[in-house]
Design an enzyme around this catalytic site. Structure first.
Site, mmCIF file in Angstrom:
data_model
loop_
_atom_site.group_PDB
_atom_site.id
_atom_site.type_symbol
_atom_site.label_atom_id
_atom_site.label_comp_id
_atom_site.label_asym_id
_atom_site.label_seq_id
_atom_site.Cartn_x
_atom_site.Cartn_y
_atom_site.Cartn_z
ATOM 1 N N HIS A 93 0.918 -1.125 0.087
ATOM 2 C CA HIS A 93 0.057 -0.064 -0.010
ATOM 3 C C HIS A 93 0.749 1.296 -0.061
ATOM 4 O O HIS A 93 2.043 1.050 0.308
ATOM 5 C CB HIS A 93 -0.770 0.214 1.229
ATOM 6 N N LYS A 112 -0.515 4.685 4.609
ATOM 7 C CA LYS A 112 -1.303 3.680 5.440
ATOM 8 C C LYS A 112 -0.929 3.619 6.590
ATOM 9 O O LYS A 112 0.607 3.505 6.716
ATOM 10 C CB LYS A 112 -1.491 2.344 4.554
#
Ligand code: NAD
Length: 269
Positions: A155, A159
């Site tokens: 990600h 995040k």
């Protein structure tokens, strides 16, 4: 004869609100009749997003929706999500909610509404992710314990949690189809003198960087071969498509909780 469903959108000005607005513009069978956002300023949703169409004036809370609707789609915050659920119960409408971060008491309150409304709540509305969950479970069943399972996710740099909720859901799906529980089998970090891989464990590896929207790989590593199941999200449009699919499917259902697997017909697959 095709039917048009009337949709209310809560969280209409957010990142998901924008994707849902775009998706609704491309869905002639769904008519946006109400839009809610905390930053409602008297403009229409179309004006807010700079999109042609969507002439619905934004209001600041679900309680201010003064028109009838068949289904409410909520991607906002826990508090407005709960207000939305109460409103759906009062108006006899269905609810699709993707809002995350509900405290246990809030989740309990939402569950309480499921007795009065058709509710589809999912932490991930992506059609591809939900199909991947079903495929991972099936693969774990077909490939026996000789095939070690590792789940790798990547990600963007912003995040803040790891592994992702979707990686954990994939792990739970694999564990369940082998008659196991993820808390017993999950291995979430490896560093230094780890010793050999425990048989039956499910390993997780996390990558963070740049603007990666979300990638998940389930690796089955067996004797002399590997099988990889991979999902890659390229934008948030996949969540919006799934949410609209759930909305269409939910209208007219009897009250109760429904899953994306049911919406997509994966339970029978
Ligand atoms: P965002 O911050 O960009 O947008 C939030 C929206 O909610 C805005 O329109 C804001 O005005 C509105 N809002 C906030 N508080 C409100 C209030 N009290 N009353 C009325 N409206 C209010 O967030 P986002 O990235 O669009 O995500 C929204 C939610 O959806 C989050 O919980 C996120 O985790 C979740 N999400 C779920 C999925 C899924 O597939 N389930 C996918 C993406 C995001």
């Amino acid at each position: 004869m095709s039917t048009t469903h009337r949709v209310a959108l809560v969280g209409a000005t957010g990142r998901m609100g924008l994707e849902l607005s775009r998706a609704l513009l491309g869905a002639p069978d769904l008519e946006l009749v109400a839009a809610v956002a905390a930053d409602a300023d008297g403009r229409t949703l179309g004006q807010h997003h700079g999109l042609p169409g969507l002439p619905v004036t934004l209001v600041a809370s679900p309680e201010r929706i003064d028109t009838d609707f068949d289904v409410l789609i909520d991607f906002s915050r826990p508090e407005p999500a709960l207000v939305s659920a109460g409103l759906c119960a009062d108006r006899g409408a269905a609810l699709v909610t993707g809002t995350t971060g509900l405290e246990p008491a809030q989740q309990e309150a939402l569950d309480g509404h499921a007795g009065r409304i058709a509710l589809c709540q999912a932490a991930n509305f992506s059609i591809g992710v939900n199909v991947s969950l079903a495929l991972a479970a099936r693969a774990a069943e077909l490939l026996d314990a000789d095939y070690d399972v590792e789940i790798i996710e990547a990600h963007h740099r912003h995040k803040v949690d790891a592994p992702s909720g979707t990686a954990l859901a994939l792990g739970r799906a694999v564990a369940a189809s082998r008659g196991r529980r993820l808390p017993d089998d999950g291995v979430f970090s490896r560093h230094g003198d780890t010793g050999p891989r425990p048989a039956g464990s499910i390993g997780f590896a996390t990558v963070r960087g740049g603007d990666i929207v979300g990638e998940h790989t389930v690796l089955f590593a067996g004797p002399g071969e590997t099988v990889e199941l991979r999902h890659r999200a390229t934008n948030r449009g996949n969540f919006a498509s799934g949410a609209l699919r759930a909305a269409r499917w939910l209208v007219g259902r009897t009250p109760g909780r429904y899953t994306m697997a049911q919406v997509l017909g994966l339970d029978a697959a």
